[in-house]
Scaffold this motif. Structure first.
Motif, PDB file in Angstrom:
ATOM      1  N   SER A 142     -33.205  25.365 -20.715  1.00 11.64           N
ATOM      2  CA  SER A 142     -31.901  24.710 -20.693  1.00 11.64           C
ATOM      3  C   SER A 142     -31.182  24.887 -22.023  1.00 11.64           C
ATOM      4  CB  SER A 142     -32.095  23.222 -20.413  1.00 11.64           C
ATOM      5  OG  SER A 142     -30.861  22.542 -20.515  1.00 11.64           O
ATOM      6  N   GLU A 143     -29.868  24.773 -21.985  1.00 11.18           N
ATOM      7  CA  GLU A 143     -29.095  24.741 -23.218  1.00 11.18           C
ATOM      8  C   GLU A 143     -29.245  23.389 -23.907  1.00 11.18           C
ATOM      9  OE1 GLU A 143     -25.075  25.910 -22.490  1.00 11.18           O
ATOM     10  OE2 GLU A 143     -25.663  27.887 -21.775  1.00 11.18           O
ATOM     11  N   LEU A 144     -29.703  22.385 -23.154  1.00 10.23           N
ATOM     12  CA  LEU A 144     -30.012  21.081 -23.743  1.00 10.23           C
ATOM     13  C   LEU A 144     -31.356  21.203 -24.443  1.00 10.23           C
ATOM     14  CD1 LEU A 144     -29.128  18.754 -20.759  1.00 10.23           C
ATOM     15  CD2 LEU A 144     -27.833  19.020 -22.862  1.00 10.23           C
ATOM     16  N   TRP A 145     -31.414  20.908 -25.721  1.00 11.83           N
ATOM     17  CA  TRP A 145     -32.634  21.092 -26.493  1.00 11.83           C
ATOM     18  C   TRP A 145     -33.759  20.232 -25.939  1.00 11.83           C
ATOM     19  CZ3 TRP A 145     -35.681  18.131 -29.873  1.00 11.83           C
ATOM     20  CH2 TRP A 145     -36.581  18.869 -30.637  1.00 11.83           C
ATOM     21  N   GLY A 146     -34.923  20.864 -25.684  1.00  8.11           N
ATOM     22  CA  GLY A 146     -36.097  20.133 -25.233  1.00  8.11           C
ATOM     23  C   GLY A 146     -36.199  19.955 -23.727  1.00  8.11           C
ATOM     24  N   PHE A 147     -35.403  20.679 -22.954  1.00 10.52           N
ATOM     25  CA  PHE A 147     -35.425  20.543 -21.496  1.00 10.52           C
ATOM     26  C   PHE A 147     -35.580  21.897 -20.810  1.00 10.52           C
ATOM     27  CE2 PHE A 147     -33.453  16.668 -22.867  1.00 10.52           C
ATOM     28  CZ  PHE A 147     -33.871  15.720 -21.954  1.00 10.52           C
ATOM     29  N   ILE A 148     -36.168  21.863 -19.626  1.00 13.62           N
ATOM     30  CA  ILE A 148     -36.250  23.016 -18.728  1.00 13.62           C
ATOM     31  C   ILE A 148     -35.396  22.679 -17.507  1.00 13.62           C
ATOM     32  CG2 ILE A 148     -37.797  24.295 -17.172  1.00 13.62           C
ATOM     33  CD1 ILE A 148     -38.303  25.060 -20.011  1.00 13.62           C
ATOM     34  N   GLU A 149     -34.614  23.631 -17.036  1.00  5.38           N
ATOM     35  CA  GLU A 149     -33.797  23.419 -15.839  1.00  5.38           C
ATOM     36  C   GLU A 149     -34.523  23.984 -14.630  1.00  5.38           C
ATOM     37  OE1 GLU A 149     -29.606  24.492 -15.967  1.00  5.38           O
ATOM     38  OE2 GLU A 149     -29.705  24.450 -18.165  1.00  5.38           O
ATOM     39  N   VAL A 150     -34.518  23.238 -13.548  1.00  6.85           N
ATOM     40  CA  VAL A 150     -35.065  23.722 -12.283  1.00  6.85           C
ATOM     41  C   VAL A 150     -33.995  23.552 -11.209  1.00  6.85           C
ATOM     42  CG1 VAL A 150     -37.482  23.301 -12.866  1.00  6.85           C
ATOM     43  CG2 VAL A 150     -36.180  21.499 -11.771  1.00  6.85           C
ATOM     44  N   GLU A 151     -33.893  24.548 -10.333  1.00  4.55           N
ATOM     45  CA  GLU A 151     -32.889  24.549  -9.274  1.00  4.55           C
ATOM     46  C   GLU A 151     -33.506  25.023  -7.968  1.00  4.55           C
ATOM     47  OE1 GLU A 151     -29.777  27.201 -10.469  1.00  4.55           O
ATOM     48  OE2 GLU A 151     -29.043  25.857 -12.013  1.00  4.55           O
ATOM     49  N   GLU A 152     -32.786  24.800  -6.889  1.00  8.87           N
ATOM     50  CA  GLU A 152     -33.169  25.249  -5.549  1.00  8.87           C
ATOM     51  C   GLU A 152     -34.554  24.739  -5.162  1.00  8.87           C
ATOM     52  OE1 GLU A 152     -32.357  29.330  -4.448  1.00  8.87           O
ATOM     53  OE2 GLU A 152     -31.005  29.516  -6.165  1.00  8.87           O
ATOM     54  N   PHE A 153     -34.649  23.438  -4.970  1.00 12.65           N
ATOM     55  CA  PHE A 153     -35.914  22.822  -4.569  1.00 12.65           C
ATOM     56  C   PHE A 153     -36.342  23.348  -3.205  1.00 12.65           C
ATOM     57  CE2 PHE A 153     -34.230  19.857  -7.655  1.00 12.65           C
ATOM     58  CZ  PHE A 153     -35.354  19.558  -8.404  1.00 12.65           C
ATOM     59  N   VAL A 154     -37.631  23.585  -3.065  1.00  8.61           N
ATOM     60  CA  VAL A 154     -38.207  24.057  -1.806  1.00  8.61           C
ATOM     61  C   VAL A 154     -39.002  22.899  -1.222  1.00  8.61           C
ATOM     62  CG1 VAL A 154     -39.773  25.709  -0.734  1.00  8.61           C
ATOM     63  CG2 VAL A 154     -38.356  26.415  -2.689  1.00  8.61           C
ATOM     64  N   PHE A 155     -38.575  22.433  -0.058  1.00  6.31           N
ATOM     65  CA  PHE A 155     -39.262  21.331   0.599  1.00  6.31           C
ATOM     66  C   PHE A 155     -40.226  21.885   1.638  1.00  6.31           C
ATOM     67  CE2 PHE A 155     -35.116  19.556  -0.712  1.00  6.31           C
ATOM     68  CZ  PHE A 155     -35.583  18.642  -1.628  1.00  6.31           C
ATOM     69  N   GLY A 156     -41.199  21.070   2.037  1.00 10.10           N
ATOM     70  CA  GLY A 156     -42.191  21.490   3.021  1.00 10.10           C
ATOM     71  C   GLY A 156     -41.561  21.788   4.371  1.00 10.10           C
ATOM     72  N   VAL A 211     -29.853  16.930  -4.830  1.00 13.96           N
ATOM     73  CA  VAL A 211     -29.926  17.302  -6.245  1.00 13.96           C
ATOM     74  C   VAL A 211     -29.755  18.813  -6.350  1.00 13.96           C
ATOM     75  CG1 VAL A 211     -31.392  17.392  -8.296  1.00 13.96           C
ATOM     76  CG2 VAL A 211     -31.418  15.361  -6.843  1.00 13.96           C
ATOM     77  N   LYS A 212     -28.750  19.228  -7.087  1.00 14.00           N
ATOM     78  CA  LYS A 212     -28.484  20.653  -7.259  1.00 14.00           C
ATOM     79  C   LYS A 212     -29.359  21.245  -8.366  1.00 14.00           C
ATOM     80  CE  LYS A 212     -24.801  23.804  -8.531  1.00 14.00           C
ATOM     81  NZ  LYS A 212     -23.411  23.952  -8.943  1.00 14.00           N
ATOM     82  N   ARG A 213     -29.489  20.502  -9.473  1.00 13.17           N
ATOM     83  CA  ARG A 213     -30.229  20.974 -10.634  1.00 13.17           C
ATOM     84  C   ARG A 213     -30.869  19.767 -11.296  1.00 13.17           C
ATOM     85  NH1 ARG A 213     -26.021  23.121 -13.603  1.00 13.17           N
ATOM     86  NH2 ARG A 213     -26.340  25.058 -12.502  1.00 13.17           N
ATOM     87  N   SER A 214     -32.053  19.974 -11.834  1.00 13.25           N
ATOM     88  CA  SER A 214     -32.747  18.894 -12.528  1.00 13.25           C
ATOM     89  C   SER A 214     -33.164  19.384 -13.905  1.00 13.25           C
ATOM     90  CB  SER A 214     -33.968  18.450 -11.714  1.00 13.25           C
ATOM     91  OG  SER A 214     -34.506  17.274 -12.242  1.00 13.25           O
ATOM     92  N   TYR A 215     -33.041  18.518 -14.900  1.00 11.24           N
ATOM     93  CA  TYR A 215     -33.433  18.831 -16.269  1.00 11.24           C
ATOM     94  C   TYR A 215     -34.716  18.062 -16.559  1.00 11.24           C
ATOM     95  CZ  TYR A 215     -28.640  20.506 -16.611  1.00 11.24           C
ATOM     96  OH  TYR A 215     -27.467  21.184 -16.407  1.00 11.24           O
ATOM     97  N   LEU A 216     -35.785  18.788 -16.809  1.00 10.28           N
ATOM     98  CA  LEU A 216     -37.088  18.176 -17.054  1.00 10.28           C
ATOM     99  C   LEU A 216     -37.424  18.268 -18.536  1.00 10.28           C
ATOM    100  CD1 LEU A 216     -39.022  19.806 -14.075  1.00 10.28           C
ATOM    101  CD2 LEU A 216     -37.912  17.566 -14.136  1.00 10.28           C
ATOM    102  N   PRO A 217     -37.826  17.154 -19.172  1.00  9.83           N
ATOM    103  CA  PRO A 217     -38.201  17.216 -20.584  1.00  9.83           C
ATOM    104  C   PRO A 217     -39.458  18.070 -20.766  1.00  9.83           C
ATOM    105  CG  PRO A 217     -38.194  14.942 -19.774  1.00  9.83           C
ATOM    106  CD  PRO A 217     -37.912  15.821 -18.619  1.00  9.83           C
TER     107      PRO A 217
END
Length: 108
Positions: free
Chosen positions: A28-42, A63-69
């Motif tokens: 991510s451009e946010l320091w200390g975060f990883i961006e995840v997108e396009e969740f895959v559900f069961g 949720v379109k995008r999530s920022y994970l610390p």
């Protein structure tokens, strides 16, 4: 054209360990975060009902995008296919992400 890869992201979230599946993951451009997108559900046609999986699907619905610390991420794997979302109780403690600057004192 090859199908997009699927990533399994294991993350510590509020006393639980979540296992998520996503198609996009990047710094991510946010320091200390990883961006995840396009969740895959069961599989929506599954016969067995898992309450924790359904809870996570409802939580992530829309949720379109999530920022994970970074400090909450336990593991990231590229996998052949997605699986059911999982949430398992955990007693593990997550360390605070180190900072390059000092915090102001509480006396100020």
């Amino acid at each position: 054209m090859a199908a997009k890869p699927i990533y399994r992201v294991v993350v510590h979230q509020h006393g639980e360990v979540w296992e998520l599946y996503v198609r996009e993951i990047f710094q991510s451009e946010l320091w200390g975060f990883i961006e995840v997108e396009e969740f895959v559900f069961g599989d929506p046609n599954r016969v067995v009902v898992d309450p924790t999986s359904e809870k996570l699907e409802r939580t992530l619905e829309g949720v379109k995008r999530s920022y994970l610390p970074l400090n909450a991420i336990m593991r990231i794997d590229e996998v052949e296919r997605g699986g059911p979302l999982k949430a398992v109780k955990s007693e593990a403690r997550v360390a605070e992400f180190p900072r390059p600057f000092p915090l102001p004192s509480r006396d100020s």
